[in-house]
Design a protein around this motif. Structure first.
Motif, PDB file in Angstrom:
ATOM      1  N   LEU A   1       0.818  -1.220   0.000  1.00 33.61           N
ATOM      2  CA  LEU A   1       0.000   0.000   0.000  1.00 33.61           C
ATOM      3  C   LEU A   1       0.849   1.267   0.000  1.00 33.61           C
ATOM      4  CD1 LEU A   1      -2.714  -1.102   2.580  1.00 33.61           C
ATOM      5  CD2 LEU A   1      -3.054  -0.721   0.126  1.00 33.61           C
TER       6      LEU A   1
ATOM      7  N   ARG B   1       0.915  11.658   3.303  1.00 33.39           N
ATOM      8  CA  ARG B   1      -0.037  10.774   3.983  1.00 33.39           C
ATOM      9  C   ARG B   1      -0.145  11.122   5.466  1.00 33.39           C
ATOM     10  NH1 ARG B   1      -2.003   6.337   1.770  1.00 33.39           N
ATOM     11  NH2 ARG B   1      -3.582   6.789   3.357  1.00 33.39           N
TER      12      ARG B   1
ATOM     13  N   CYS C   1      -2.144   8.838   7.839  1.00 30.42           N
ATOM     14  CA  CYS C   1      -1.556   7.604   8.364  1.00 30.42           C
ATOM     15  C   CYS C   1      -0.570   7.864   9.496  1.00 30.42           C
ATOM     16  CB  CYS C   1      -0.880   6.820   7.233  1.00 30.42           C
ATOM     17  SG  CYS C   1      -2.071   6.037   6.132  1.00 30.42           S
TER      18      CYS C   1
ATOM     19  N   ASP D   1      -6.588   2.098   5.459  1.00 31.75           N
ATOM     20  CA  ASP D   1      -5.967   1.655   4.203  1.00 31.75           C
ATOM     21  C   ASP D   1      -6.005   0.135   4.079  1.00 31.75           C
ATOM     22  OD1 ASP D   1      -5.377   4.076   3.064  1.00 31.75           O
ATOM     23  OD2 ASP D   1      -3.257   3.652   2.788  1.00 31.75           O
TER      24      ASP D   1
ATOM     25  N   SER E   1      -8.097  -2.208   1.276  1.00 30.32           N
ATOM     26  CA  SER E   1      -7.439  -3.181   0.400  1.00 30.32           C
ATOM     27  C   SER E   1      -8.013  -4.581   0.557  1.00 30.32           C
ATOM     28  CB  SER E   1      -5.930  -3.215   0.706  1.00 30.32           C
ATOM     29  OG  SER E   1      -5.688  -3.820   1.962  1.00 30.32           O
TER      30      SER E   1
ATOM     31  N   LEU F   1     -11.921   4.068   0.936  1.00 33.95           N
ATOM     32  CA  LEU F   1     -10.991   5.099   1.400  1.00 33.95           C
ATOM     33  C   LEU F   1     -11.707   6.285   2.023  1.00 33.95           C
ATOM     34  CD1 LEU F   1      -8.453   5.068  -1.579  1.00 33.95           C
ATOM     35  CD2 LEU F   1      -8.028   4.269   0.749  1.00 33.95           C
TER      36      LEU F   1
ATOM     37  N   ARG G   1      -8.043  13.401   3.604  1.00 37.38           N
ATOM     38  CA  ARG G   1      -7.142  13.169   2.466  1.00 37.38           C
ATOM     39  C   ARG G   1      -6.946  14.460   1.672  1.00 37.38           C
ATOM     40  NH1 ARG G   1      -5.788   8.126   0.781  1.00 37.38           N
ATOM     41  NH2 ARG G   1      -4.273   9.353  -0.405  1.00 37.38           N
TER      42      ARG G   1
ATOM     43  N   GLU H   1      -4.689   6.216  -6.328  1.00 34.27           N
ATOM     44  CA  GLU H   1      -5.299   5.522  -5.209  1.00 34.27           C
ATOM     45  C   GLU H   1      -5.899   4.186  -5.634  1.00 34.27           C
ATOM     46  OE1 GLU H   1      -5.282   6.505  -1.814  1.00 34.27           O
ATOM     47  OE2 GLU H   1      -3.708   7.654  -2.789  1.00 34.27           O
TER      48      GLU H   1
ATOM     49  N   ILE I   1      -4.451   0.658  -4.104  1.00 36.56           N
ATOM     50  CA  ILE I   1      -5.265  -0.268  -3.321  1.00 36.56           C
ATOM     51  C   ILE I   1      -5.497  -1.564  -4.092  1.00 36.56           C
ATOM     52  CG2 ILE I   1      -7.487  -0.594  -2.191  1.00 36.56           C
ATOM     53  CD1 ILE I   1      -5.644   1.389  -0.784  1.00 36.56           C
TER      54      ILE I   1
END
Length: 798
Positions: A28, A165, A168, A177, A181, A433, A452, A464, A468
């Motif tokens: 990722l 990011r 995160c 995230d 995924s 997301l 984001r 993105e 993912i």
């Protein structure tokens, strides 16, 4: 960014193994820098039971214990004060790896009594700091059980976060995230409002002009009275300790926890130390702040502060003030959750040289829509851990406008990313997301989530989706050959490569030096004109473009000589600058030799370098560049930085192609370098282009079956006549037969007269078709004599 596996699973509902999570994070783009799993070093430890604990015969503080291992009884010498019969312990037997020492346990004797194992403390297992005694386990555990089977261990994961990011920088962002995924589902977050039981006695105000309102557009806070600020619960301390943070007090630990858990920095003030109301404003000239790190900072008018009626109480988004900090005596607390401008926060932090966890997140951009929810969530944590009574929430300002709509054409994923992803899957990924997705005439209308801020255009959405979906799903295909340019080198690049190999093969070391140098050195080599001075030099003494490559090589030779390396050869292929305009620079192959050409040895006599060494290097460069060395005329002319009597040039017509010789002693003296130093410069760009190669192959060597002949000639000439003129004339007398001409003797003295000199040459004749007769040899000799006399005006010496 660090977090434990259990912390991650607080937000992520998943059955994935640690290895699967590791692989997926890296896929990722959240690169895993390391995983620390305590269990991997604890496989050899078992549960033991102390049956007896007798005093050591030779030591008052030691005990000799009989320990049941489940398969037998061993003797262990132990110095822990709590070692006694009847307890169950963590036992290591010989061969077990001890984490704290990094070594395997061995049998040994302690004061002449054998010890066959070790009863461990938590510190010796790297599971805590308690080293006062051995760890005591639950008495209900089975003796002989492996420690890894009766205890659960929490691996710590460390990942690298790219600057875009910021979401995160909280564990929930990482979990989001992973869930998007397909590796589990994201658990809901409880952000229900907490009802206040009274109106806050402390107000909040934003004091900015319209031009500076972005410094703090939204501020939420509330008073909580009657709290007990003691130690944090074990789960909170364990999580902070696992990621390297030191637990301080419950209130401070809660703000640190929310910072790492949700990427949302908070601050708590001791409300009893705050004078009047809270105001978010710009600092005033002359204000200072004594920060929580114990340092005092002078503030400027560009910095955002949180102030009370007496002055600044916090640097907004960076660090609080010491005087309003929470301590164990804090009873009433004011909670702050706000949104601060990333640019202004970063500028303040850099100017004051403060790097905090809060600044690290604010300057990258925290979630502007999570201010009020974060205040509610933190309130609930404070009430659960510290107790107290909350006031109503105070909100000043409004949420900044972060919403943006982007049209995504689904086909662009394949066009830009090279992988086919169905439209339905693209929608699922984007919704996972946190994006809002709806239909649009040109594809999908996507509104990125508030957390984001890095998604601002269609290509960001494409990235993105591909990320993912998995980079490993992008097919590996060769690029079509017709679209690839054929590898090609220009003739100049090929020549430079050949010359480089030739000079390296001759023992010279290649260097790469600056294209500029001190103006004093430039003047020694014909440069230093005002127009060649740099407007913004990287150093005050490197202020002018180099007029020659040699000065930097001479300086390098001097530095080597100062360090004991006096005999060396250097070369460089690069540009010299004749003027500031385009086209006023030349590509030059330059080199030098310093010290001795032949080092001390019993088999031959040593000698210093001379101009003939430099001449040989220059001719070798010409040959490597594809030029015919016989085409060049040698003249005793060279620039002023060469020794006037020990230098020369190689010309083609009237154009100099190379210079060589001994460098002028005066130039070397001004540069602080001891001679002799010989050098050469070959102007590669000035050489004539190479002729196209013949399509029909020719034999590499044309051998003759007939024996070559050598004939010697001596001529008396004016001293001004160059030996090269004699050699050329002899070679051109009969190009079919004359294959080589060398000068083997030079004489000046009374036997040839004043202003005269004698040059003796050896001419090699190589017949190709038959053996020459005496008459033919005499005829060739006459042609050679006539040619030399005609060109030089000399006479054959009898």
């Amino acid at each position: 960014m660090k977090f434990t596996l259990s912390w991650l699973k607080q937000h992520l509902d998943t059955d994935a193994s640690l290895a699967e999570i590791d692989a997926r994070l890296t896929m990722l783009g959240l690169e895993v820098e390391g995983i620390e799993d305590p269990a991997k070093d604890l496989g050899g430890f078992i549960v033991g039971e102390v049956l007896e604990a007798e005093k050591h015969p030779n030591a008052d503080r030691l005990r000799v214990c009989k320990v049941n291992t489940g398969t037998g009884v061993i003797q262990v010498v132990c110095g822990a004060p709590n070692a006694r019969a009847g307890i169950k312990v963590i036992l290591a037997q010989p061969g077990t790896f001890i984490p704290v020492t990094g070594e395997a346990l061995k049998k040994g004797k302690v004061r002449d009594v054998e010890s066959q194992g070790m009863m461990c403390s938590w510190r010796e297992l790297n599971l805590g700091e308690d080293s006062e005694g051995i760890a005591e386990l639950d008495l209900g555990l089975t003796v002989g059980s492996k420690l890894t089977e009766i205890m659960t261990f929490d691996p710590m994961i460390e990942i690298s976060i790219t600057p875009n990011r910021a979401d995160c920088l909280g564990v929930r962002g990482v979990a989001r995230d992973l869930a998007a995924s397909g590796l589990g589902t994201l658990k809901p977050l409880d952000i229900a409002p907490v009802a206040g039981s009274f109106k806050s006695p402390m107000g909040v105000k934003l004091d900015f002009t319209p031009d500076t309102a972005s410094a703090c557009p939204l501020f939420a806070g509330r008073m909580i009275r009657g709290v007990k600020n003691g130690d944090s619960p074990a789960w909170l301390k364990d999580r902070l300790t696992a990621i390297g943070l030191r637990p301080i007090s419950a209130l401070v630990d809660i703000t640190n926890y929310v910072t790492y858990d949700l990427a949302r920095p908070l601050h708590v003030f001791d409300a009893d130390k705050v004078k009047g109301n809270i105001t978010a404003r710009l600092a005033k000239s002359g204000e200072t702040l004594q920060a929580l790190n114990g340092k005092e900072y002078a503030l400027s008018e560009s910095m955002t502060v949180i102030a009370d009626d007496s002055g600044p109480e916090a640097l907004a988004g960076i660090m609080g003030a010491e005087r309003s900090g929470c301590t164990e005596a804090t009873v009433n607390v004011f909670l702050e959750a706000a949104y601060f401008d990333p640019t202004r926060t970063a500028a303040t932090g850099r100017k004051l040289d403060i790097l905090s966890d809060a600044r690290f997140r604010f300057e990258r951009g925290v979630d502007p829509a999570f201010v009020v929810p974060a205040a509610e969530l933190a309130t609930r944590l404070i009430l659960d851990i510290c107790g107290g009574e909350p006031s109503e929430l105070i909100v000043a300002g409004s949420e900044p406008d972060w919403r943006t709509s982007i049209v995504l054409r689904p086909e662009r994923v394949a066009e830009l990313g090279g992988v086919e992803v169905s439209t339905a899957k693209q929608e699922d990924i984007l919704r996972g997301l946190g994006c809002t997705v709806s239909e649009h005439a040109n594809g999908l209308l996507v509104v990125p989530p508030s957390w984001r801020g890095d998604i601002s255009a269609e290509h960001d959405l494409v990235e993105e989706v591909i990320r993912i979906n998995g980079y490993d799903h992008i097919p590996t295909v060769p690029l079509p050959r017709p679209s690839m340019p054929k590898p090609v080198l220009t003739s100049g690049q090929r020549r430079a490569s050949w010359v480089r190999r030739q000079l390296a093969g001759r023992g010279l070391i290649e260097t790469v030096t600056w294209s500029f140098l001190p103006s004093a050195q430039a003047k020694l080599f014909g440069g230093g004109q005002p127009e060649m001075h740099l407007a913004n030099p990287i150093s005050s003494d490197l202020d002018v473009m180099r007029p020659s490559v040699l000065p930097n090589l001479v300086a390098a030779a001097g530095r080597n000589a100062d360090r004991g390396f006096k005999d060396l050869g250097l070369f460089e292929i690069g540009a010299q600058f004749d003027g500031p305009e385009p086209g006023q620079q030349r590509n030059v192959a330059a080199g030098l030799r310093a010290g001795r050409a032949v080092t001390r040895h019993w088999s031959e006599k040593t000698r210093a370098v001379d101009l003939f060494d430099a001449k040989a290097d220059a001719l070798a460069v010409l040959v490597a560049a594809g030029a015919n060395p016989d085409s060049f005329q040698v003249v005793a002319e060279a620039p002023s930085w060469y020794h006037p009597g020990r230098s020369g040039s190689l010309k083609l017509g009237n154009k100099p192609m190379a210079t060589f010789g001994e460098l002028h002693p005066g130039v070397l003296g001004q540069m602080g370098v001891k001679g002799p130093v010989v050098a050469f410069e070959v102007f590669i760009d000035a050489l004539p282009p190479q002729k196209a190669k013949a399509t029909k192959a020719k034999p590499l060597v044309k051998l003759s079956q007939f024996q070559p002949l050598e004939r010697d000639f001596a001529f008396v000439l004016d001293t001004k006549v160059a030996a090269d003129a004699v050699v050329r004339a002899a070679k051109n007398a009969d190009k079919a037969l004359v294959t080589d001409v060398i000068v083997f003797d030079l004489y000046e003295g009374p036997n040839v007269g004043e202003g005269k000199k004698s040059i003796a040459i050896s001419v090699t004749l190589q017949p190709m078709e038959k053996t020459l007769t005496d008459e033919e040899i005499e005829a060739v000799g006459k042609k050679i004599v006539d040619a030399v006399v005609k060109v030089t005006g000399g006479i054959l010496r009898s």
